[in-house]
Design a protein around this motif. Structure first.
Motif, PDB file in Angstrom:
ATOM      1  N   VAL A 156       3.937  13.535   2.830  1.00 46.88           N
ATOM      2  CA  VAL A 156       4.173  12.538   2.051  1.00 46.88           C
ATOM      3  C   VAL A 156       2.921  11.945   1.357  1.00 46.88           C
ATOM      4  CG1 VAL A 156       4.925  10.083   1.907  1.00 46.88           C
ATOM      5  CG2 VAL A 156       6.255  11.940   3.185  1.00 46.88           C
ATOM      6  N   PHE A 157       2.915  11.827  -0.085  1.00 47.44           N
ATOM      7  CA  PHE A 157       1.904  11.407  -0.769  1.00 47.44           C
ATOM      8  C   PHE A 157       2.072   9.919  -1.477  1.00 47.44           C
ATOM      9  CE2 PHE A 157       1.300  15.788  -0.921  1.00 47.44           C
ATOM     10  CZ  PHE A 157      -0.093  16.133  -0.920  1.00 47.44           C
ATOM     11  N   SER A 158       1.392   9.037  -1.229  1.00 52.60           N
ATOM     12  CA  SER A 158       1.336   7.858  -2.016  1.00 52.60           C
ATOM     13  C   SER A 158       0.026   7.506  -2.554  1.00 52.60           C
ATOM     14  CB  SER A 158       1.524   6.640  -0.950  1.00 52.60           C
ATOM     15  OG  SER A 158       1.278   5.140  -1.665  1.00 52.60           O
ATOM     16  N   MET A 159      -0.031   7.847  -4.036  1.00 50.73           N
ATOM     17  CA  MET A 159      -1.237   7.703  -4.726  1.00 50.73           C
ATOM     18  C   MET A 159      -1.225   6.687  -5.908  1.00 50.73           C
ATOM     19  SD  MET A 159      -2.507  11.770  -4.869  1.00 50.73           S
ATOM     20  CE  MET A 159      -1.126  12.435  -5.783  1.00 50.73           C
ATOM     21  N   GLY A 160      -2.185   5.654  -5.868  1.00 50.04           N
ATOM     22  CA  GLY A 160      -2.022   4.728  -6.924  1.00 50.04           C
ATOM     23  C   GLY A 160      -1.164   3.668  -6.613  1.00 50.04           C
ATOM     24  N   VAL A 161      -0.455   3.466  -5.387  1.00 52.09           N
ATOM     25  CA  VAL A 161       0.680   2.390  -5.084  1.00 52.09           C
ATOM     26  C   VAL A 161       0.038   1.252  -4.351  1.00 52.09           C
ATOM     27  CG1 VAL A 161       2.926   2.202  -4.056  1.00 52.09           C
ATOM     28  CG2 VAL A 161       2.267   4.507  -5.412  1.00 52.09           C
ATOM     29  N   LEU A 162      -0.658   1.611  -3.429  1.00 49.82           N
ATOM     30  CA  LEU A 162      -0.955   0.590  -2.003  1.00 49.82           C
ATOM     31  C   LEU A 162      -1.291  -0.622  -2.498  1.00 49.82           C
ATOM     32  CD1 LEU A 162      -0.740   0.237   0.948  1.00 49.82           C
ATOM     33  CD2 LEU A 162      -3.521   0.767   0.841  1.00 49.82           C
ATOM     34  N   TYR A 163      -2.125  -0.658  -3.747  1.00 50.42           N
ATOM     35  CA  TYR A 163      -2.666  -1.841  -4.069  1.00 50.42           C
ATOM     36  C   TYR A 163      -1.466  -2.841  -5.028  1.00 50.42           C
ATOM     37  CZ  TYR A 163      -3.573   1.083  -8.006  1.00 50.42           C
ATOM     38  OH  TYR A 163      -3.735   2.347  -8.742  1.00 50.42           O
ATOM     39  N   HIS A 164      -0.669  -2.199  -5.259  1.00 51.21           N
ATOM     40  CA  HIS A 164       0.406  -2.727  -5.839  1.00 51.21           C
ATOM     41  C   HIS A 164       1.690  -3.283  -4.850  1.00 51.21           C
ATOM     42  CE1 HIS A 164      -0.883  -1.810  -9.722  1.00 51.21           C
ATOM     43  NE2 HIS A 164      -0.616  -0.568  -9.746  1.00 51.21           N
ATOM     44  N   ARG A 165       1.435  -3.251  -3.605  1.00 51.92           N
ATOM     45  CA  ARG A 165       2.465  -3.633  -2.552  1.00 51.92           C
ATOM     46  C   ARG A 165       2.043  -5.098  -2.086  1.00 51.92           C
ATOM     47  NH1 ARG A 165       6.227  -0.921  -4.310  1.00 51.92           N
ATOM     48  NH2 ARG A 165       7.259  -1.756  -2.314  1.00 51.92           N
ATOM     49  N   ARG A 166       2.654  -5.914  -1.902  1.00 51.00           N
ATOM     50  CA  ARG A 166       2.580  -7.032  -1.232  1.00 51.00           C
ATOM     51  C   ARG A 166       2.130  -6.997   0.157  1.00 51.00           C
ATOM     52  NH1 ARG A 166       4.421 -12.154  -3.943  1.00 51.00           N
ATOM     53  NH2 ARG A 166       5.242 -11.579  -5.996  1.00 51.00           N
ATOM     54  N   ASP A 167       2.662  -6.279   1.049  1.00 53.70           N
ATOM     55  CA  ASP A 167       2.705  -6.065   2.311  1.00 53.70           C
ATOM     56  C   ASP A 167       2.039  -4.535   2.459  1.00 53.70           C
ATOM     57  OD1 ASP A 167       2.786  -5.456   5.052  1.00 53.70           O
ATOM     58  OD2 ASP A 167       4.579  -7.062   5.421  1.00 53.70           O
ATOM     59  N   PRO A 168       1.009  -4.067   2.641  1.00 56.30           N
ATOM     60  CA  PRO A 168       0.589  -2.823   2.471  1.00 56.30           C
ATOM     61  C   PRO A 168       0.737  -2.504   3.891  1.00 56.30           C
ATOM     62  CG  PRO A 168      -1.374  -4.322   2.679  1.00 56.30           C
ATOM     63  CD  PRO A 168      -0.241  -5.023   2.543  1.00 56.30           C
ATOM     64  N   ILE A 169       0.942  -2.909   4.878  1.00 58.16           N
ATOM     65  CA  ILE A 169       1.241  -2.320   6.261  1.00 58.16           C
ATOM     66  C   ILE A 169       2.456  -2.006   6.184  1.00 58.16           C
ATOM     67  CG2 ILE A 169       1.205  -2.586   8.798  1.00 58.16           C
ATOM     68  CD1 ILE A 169      -1.210  -4.560   8.605  1.00 58.16           C
ATOM     69  N   GLN A 170       3.461  -2.743   5.631  1.00 62.59           N
ATOM     70  CA  GLN A 170       4.849  -2.451   5.614  1.00 62.59           C
ATOM     71  C   GLN A 170       5.145  -1.110   4.808  1.00 62.59           C
ATOM     72  OE1 GLN A 170       7.199  -4.857   2.887  1.00 62.59           O
ATOM     73  NE2 GLN A 170       8.983  -4.455   4.364  1.00 62.59           N
ATOM     74  N   HIS A 171       4.293  -1.034   3.909  1.00 62.44           N
ATOM     75  CA  HIS A 171       4.120   0.314   3.024  1.00 62.44           C
ATOM     76  C   HIS A 171       3.786   1.358   3.814  1.00 62.44           C
ATOM     77  CE1 HIS A 171       3.967   3.078  -0.645  1.00 62.44           C
ATOM     78  NE2 HIS A 171       2.601   3.123  -0.451  1.00 62.44           N
ATOM     79  N   MET A 172       2.952   1.267   4.594  1.00 62.03           N
ATOM     80  CA  MET A 172       2.325   2.358   5.348  1.00 62.03           C
ATOM     81  C   MET A 172       3.825   2.798   6.440  1.00 62.03           C
ATOM     82  SD  MET A 172      -0.748   3.062   4.679  1.00 62.03           S
ATOM     83  CE  MET A 172      -2.267   2.368   4.132  1.00 62.03           C
ATOM     84  N   HIS A 173       4.357   1.707   7.014  1.00 61.77           N
ATOM     85  CA  HIS A 173       5.537   2.083   7.831  1.00 61.77           C
ATOM     86  C   HIS A 173       6.506   2.864   7.191  1.00 61.77           C
ATOM     87  CE1 HIS A 173       4.472   0.119  11.549  1.00 61.77           C
ATOM     88  NE2 HIS A 173       4.001  -0.800  11.107  1.00 61.77           N
ATOM     89  N   GLN A 174       6.883   2.444   5.938  1.00 64.32           N
ATOM     90  CA  GLN A 174       7.957   3.097   5.120  1.00 64.32           C
ATOM     91  C   GLN A 174       7.596   4.515   5.055  1.00 64.32           C
ATOM     92  OE1 GLN A 174       7.581   0.223   1.752  1.00 64.32           O
ATOM     93  NE2 GLN A 174       9.638  -0.411   2.106  1.00 64.32           N
TER      94      GLN A 174
END
Length: 335
Positions: free
Chosen positions: A206-224
């Protein structure tokens, strides 16, 4: 020509080849995860209509049918060519009408699509460090127009699924797919990660490139992301970072390099902590690179402002707002 399934009206024009999506899911063991995706996408599109959709679909329908004799997915420019005659003026006109082209490059029947981002440079930085993609089922969150999906297939992936809510990027992907080959196991879902079926670990990478800084909750993004990655699978995160030894993050009050919705730009120690808090294992940084004007720039295919306009005129180590200039890190972890 474009399949009639892509031109079907359903309270608005469709831009997804749903029969191809269903075939990809069934043939690659993803049906249990994705069997409701058609309804999810259609509902998302209806909630978020776009006035240019009909024009974009007409552009796809105008693209000439050409039998590709050479397809290169393992080169810096995704390349399609033939020895027969082609109407380059028509192809160029139709593809140019889909600007701005952000990710690439592509070389389509002699036409160079010189995109804003030299996305091949990012691919070169990470490809040698990730697990072999041979026969892997891959999910790419924030995939843009799908340039990296083609590179992943070129590296041996079994199938690739991209996710990006920007409608234009799906249309650009369909235009490239029209020439590269509509049978290839690649698709883009024009929706957000929040709409995806969750807690079903079915993807090998699973790739997430150029997305994390657009997320209000970065840890939740990691969990997703982790919830969609099989046990032992690999998660690849690429994000803006700031240079600091402490566990801190930059939280721009308005914009960062003219970008809206930038919530958190972490230091590497904080980024690693976030990933560990999400339960990820073997977390390691494989690259840290400053973004240069060679990699991101204005072109004929993306004629608007780009990196040179986003940096401070007197100090190129700062953004126009006075923040540290863009530096990006690639971090890999296992689930």
């Amino acid at each position: 020509m474009v399949s009639q399934h892509q031109l079907r009206v359903h309270d608005g024009m469709e831009i997804v080849d749903y029969p191809h999506l269903q075939q990809l899911l069934k043939q690659n063991g993803l049906w249990d995860w994705g069997h409701e995706l058609q309804a999810i996408i259609q509902e998302f599109i209806q909630r978020n209509p776009h006035g240019r959709t009909e024009r974009w679909l007409q552009t796809l329908n105008n693209l000439p049918s050409i039998q590709a004799q050479i397809v290169k997915l393992d080169a810096p420019a995704v390349t399609v060519s033939t020895s027969g005659p082609v109407d380059q003026a028509l192809i160029r006109q139709e593809l140019m009408s889909l600007f701005p082209w952000r990710k690439g490059p592509f070389h389509i029947h002699g036409i160079d699509i010189d995109t804003e981002w030299r996305s091949d440079m990012k691919w070169d930085r990470l490809q040698a460090h990730i697990a072999s993609l041979d026969d892997r089922r891959i999910l790419d969150i924030g995939c843009g127009n799908g340039y990296h999906l083609w590179r992943m297939l070129g590296a041996g992936a079994r199938c690739v699924v991209g996710v990006d809510p920007m409608r234009l990027y799906t249309v650009q992907f369909q235009a490239i797919r029209h020439f590269v080959g509509q049978h290839l196991p690649a698709t883009i879902l024009p929706t957000g990660i929040e709409e995806l079926p969750a807690h079903m670990p079915v993807f090998d990478s699973v790739f997430s490139m150029g997305v994390l800084y657009h997320r209000r909750d970065p840890i939740q993004h990691m969990h997703q992301l982790a919830s969609l990655t099989r046990p032992g699978g690999e998660l690849i995160v690429e994000t803006l970072i700031i240079d600091a030894e402490e566990r801190v993050s930059l939280q721009p009050q308005e914009r960062y390099a003219q970008m809206r919705n930038v919530w958190h730009i972490p230091s590497i120690p904080l980024l690693l902590e976030w990933m560990q808090q999400a339960g990820l294992k073997n977390v390691r940084v494989i690259d840290v690179s400053a973004t240069t004007e060679e990699e991101q720039r204005t072109t004929e295919w993306m004629p608007f402002h780009s990196l040179k306009d986003f940096l401070h005129s007197e100090d190129r180590h700062k953004t126009i707002e006075g923040h540290p200039a863009p530096v990006r890190a690639v971090v890999i972890a296992n689930v």
